[in-house]
Enzyme design. Sequence first.
Site, short mmCIF file in Angstrom:
data_model
loop_
_atom_site.label_atom_id
_atom_site.label_comp_id
_atom_site.label_asym_id
_atom_site.label_seq_id
_atom_site.Cartn_x
_atom_site.Cartn_y
_atom_site.Cartn_z
N ASP A 145 96.54 131.88 18.61
CA ASP A 145 95.97 130.56 18.36
C ASP A 145 95.74 129.77 19.64
O ASP A 145 95.75 128.55 19.63
CB ASP A 145 96.88 129.77 17.41
CG ASP A 145 96.17 128.59 16.76
OD1 ASP A 145 94.94 128.66 16.61
OD2 ASP A 145 96.83 127.61 16.42
N LEU A 169 94.85 132.19 5.14
CA LEU A 169 95.07 133.56 4.71
C LEU A 169 96.11 133.61 3.60
O LEU A 169 97.12 132.91 3.66
CB LEU A 169 95.54 134.42 5.90
CG LEU A 169 95.41 135.92 5.64
CD1 LEU A 169 93.95 136.36 5.79
CD2 LEU A 169 96.30 136.71 6.57
N CYS A 252 100.36 119.03 6.74
CA CYS A 252 100.43 118.90 5.28
C CYS A 252 100.46 120.30 4.70
O CYS A 252 99.64 121.15 5.07
CB CYS A 252 99.23 118.12 4.75
SG CYS A 252 99.18 117.98 2.94
N CYS A 255 98.31 122.30 -0.01
CA CYS A 255 97.42 123.37 -0.48
C CYS A 255 98.10 124.73 -0.36
O CYS A 255 97.92 125.61 -1.21
CB CYS A 255 96.09 123.35 0.25
SG CYS A 255 96.17 123.67 2.03
#
Length: 384
Positions: A145, A169, A252, A255
């Site tokens: 990353d 993913l 966050c 999801c």
Amino acid sequence: MPQEQAISAPDKKRASLTAFIKKEAEAQGFDLCRITTPDAIPEAPERLSAYIEAGYHGTMDWMPETRERRGDPRVLWPDVRSIVMFGMNYGPDLDPRYLQSRPEKGAVSVYARNRDYHDVMKGRLKEIATRFAARAGADVKVFVDTAPVMEKPLAAAAGLGWQGKHTNLVSRDFGSWLYLGSLFTTADLLLDEPEVDHCGSCRACLDACPTHAFPAPYKIDARRCISYLTIEHKGSIDPDLRAAFGNRIYGCDDCLSACPWNKFASEAREMKLQARADLLEPDLSFLLSLDDPTFRTFFSGSPVKRIGRNRFVRNCLIAAGNSGSGDLVPACRTLIGDAAPEVRGMAVWALSRLLPQADFAKMRQAHLPAETEAEVRREWTMAE
């Protein structure tokens, strides 16, 4: 009996090197290791361009600047022949959304509750790369990353999982909780099959987003994403989105947490990184008191440190304003005089929600005339 087909020397070498690197990955604590080719994501450049043209990248200017290298690994390194993708499970013991019922606490994203995974994974990948290069006689590069590499599409092409509707993913074994890293090499290796999409009609991740950051399945608008806004975005936060932040102060996980495939993520490895106890449920009152030196000390070795004290305290003030707790008023009141405009502005907003209207009006009358920053003055006047 039919003659057994002879295995060529190059095929033997590919098989041997593939087995070697996968064994090294397991020894270093990686849960998944799969291999693909640099031309495995031909749709990536077009999708990336569409994302950028729609403005979904927000202020992440490095995305359009590195578009060509990001869209095609061969532009990043023309000599690469194989890409090894690694996954490490970081699934939490508890669904992190339980913190939403603890408004006096700050919610730090699960991935940031332990040592910076960039450092941990890169160190382990470098050890693998050193031994592999010596064995293969090939060149290698490792990325975590920190370079224009599209890890998620490459991981899907290698078979680690598939990109879910939340664009992250998803693994059949570890749900949505995987750190990703990659090793590029000039060596030829045996390839793994890509994973297929198993999301089906499920939209749990989309419906869980507090700020409705998904304009459509498999598309995310960073400008509405709490992770982007609390980590990447500088300056003020859109007033229309602040209430939806709740007590999320760094990233966050909603999801990710909502993904049904997470039920398999409990199969944690022994070498899984352990969360810092003081980042599981940190008190907002303590976090609001951090000056720059104490912030740097407290978050030493943590990815949180990279955003700096001012942006972090800005996030904590939004959480304070959403807490409804009068106990946080003294800390917010102190930050009205902070040197950083983004901190002063969010302190104004927090106090406008925590104080009785008459008390806030008196505070505005005392502080607004001396305020010189337009952004902070705007916060005072918006709260009228």
